[in-house]
Design a protein around this motif. Structure first.
Motif, PDB file in Angstrom:
ATOM      1  N   PRO A   6      -0.788  -3.182  -9.102  1.00  0.00           N
ATOM      2  CA  PRO A   6      -0.886  -3.917 -10.378  1.00  0.00           C
ATOM      3  C   PRO A   6      -0.032  -3.302 -11.495  1.00  0.00           C
ATOM      4  CG  PRO A   6      -3.045  -3.746  -9.373  1.00  0.00           C
ATOM      5  CD  PRO A   6      -2.117  -2.875  -8.560  1.00  0.00           C
ATOM      6  N   LYS A   7       0.032  -1.992 -11.529  1.00  0.00           N
ATOM      7  CA  LYS A   7       0.878  -1.325 -12.529  1.00  0.00           C
ATOM      8  C   LYS A   7       2.348  -1.623 -12.240  1.00  0.00           C
ATOM      9  CE  LYS A   7      -0.135   2.842 -14.066  1.00  0.00           C
ATOM     10  NZ  LYS A   7      -0.276   4.310 -14.153  1.00  0.00           N
ATOM     11  N   SER A  10       3.194  -5.089 -13.397  1.00  0.00           N
ATOM     12  CA  SER A  10       3.379  -5.188 -14.856  1.00  0.00           C
ATOM     13  C   SER A  10       4.743  -4.636 -15.267  1.00  0.00           C
ATOM     14  CB  SER A  10       2.241  -4.499 -15.612  1.00  0.00           C
ATOM     15  OG  SER A  10       2.264  -3.110 -15.417  1.00  0.00           O
ATOM     16  N   TYR A  39       2.734  -8.894  -4.181  1.00  0.00           N
ATOM     17  CA  TYR A  39       1.486  -9.639  -3.960  1.00  0.00           C
ATOM     18  C   TYR A  39       1.140  -9.717  -2.471  1.00  0.00           C
ATOM     19  CZ  TYR A  39       0.986 -10.853  -8.840  1.00  0.00           C
ATOM     20  OH  TYR A  39       0.794 -10.784 -10.205  1.00  0.00           O
ATOM     21  N   LEU A  42      -0.961  -6.898  -1.716  1.00  0.00           N
ATOM     22  CA  LEU A  42      -2.336  -7.126  -2.191  1.00  0.00           C
ATOM     23  C   LEU A  42      -3.058  -8.226  -1.407  1.00  0.00           C
ATOM     24  CD1 LEU A  42      -1.767  -6.979  -6.058  1.00  0.00           C
ATOM     25  CD2 LEU A  42      -2.809  -5.221  -4.608  1.00  0.00           C
ATOM     26  N   ASP A  44      -2.593 -11.374  -1.706  1.00  0.00           N
ATOM     27  CA  ASP A  44      -2.883 -12.455  -2.644  1.00  0.00           C
ATOM     28  C   ASP A  44      -2.037 -13.670  -2.259  1.00  0.00           C
ATOM     29  OD1 ASP A  44      -3.059 -14.235  -4.797  1.00  0.00           O
ATOM     30  OD2 ASP A  44      -3.118 -12.631  -6.289  1.00  0.00           O
TER      31      ASP A  44
END
Length: 188
Positions: A6-7, A10, A39, A42, A44
């Motif tokens: 996630p970092k 960003s 992603y 992850l 996702d």
């Protein structure tokens, strides 16, 4: 490490926002491809679909075969994440047809066959991937391709071949780690 993704995402979004050439097709495509891969780590699928479709749209008019191959490959990775291995295999074959010299594409195809439990095809494409990796001197591919072969042979109960290929994978993993350590030391 998945907790850092996630970092990373960003930072990637910030990089793109501030990029002076963000309207450039290659920059846009790269941005979407990197986010797709992040992603994917992850798992996702919704976000993967979003960035894969954006890449597909951006490159829909491209005549560059390597760009088309990237779109096919990302579509295949998305389909594999959705467990649609037959369609994933079709898109991986399209990707290979446009850029047949890239070992990683054979590695991904072998993995799709492994997931589908078609071990003979996994072995077949992993061996082709090894041949391509030797031609291009892509030693990082050896690790994954030999590991894929080890898994496929183990599933076929051919433990002698499974052990041999796992040993090869481990050898190249250690060699790569040593090479990276030497490169890091030489930059000090």
């Amino acid at each position: 490490n998945n907790k850092d993704i996630p970092k990373s995402i960003s930072y990637i979004k910030l990089w793109y926002k501030l990029h002076p050439n963000k309207e450039n097709l290659k920059i846009k495509t790269l941005y979407n491809e990197i986010l797709f891969l992040q992603y994917m780590q992850l798992k996702d699928i919704h976000a993967m679909e979003l960035y894969q479709k954006e890449m597909e749209l951006l490159l829909s008019t491209s005549q560059d075969s390597s760009e088309k191959a990237r779109v096919y490959e990302k579509k295949a990775l998305l389909l594999a994440a959705k467990k649609d291995f037959d369609q994933a295999i079709e898109f991986l074959k399209k990707s290979i047809a446009t850029t047949p010299h890239v070992a990683m594409k054979y590695s991904n195809l072998a993995l799709a066959y492994l997931d589908k439990e078609d071990f003979d095809q996994a072995i077949y494409y992993a061996k082709i991937g090894l041949e391509k990796a030797q031609i291009t001197k892509d030693s990082t591919r050896y690790i994954n391709l030999y590991a894929t072969l080890a898994t496929a042979y183990a599933q076929k109960q051919d433990f002698e071949q499974a052990f041999y290929n796992q040993k090869q994978s481990t050898f190249f993993r250690i060699a790569n780690m040593q090479k990276n350590q030497l490169e890091n030391i030489s930059t000090i």
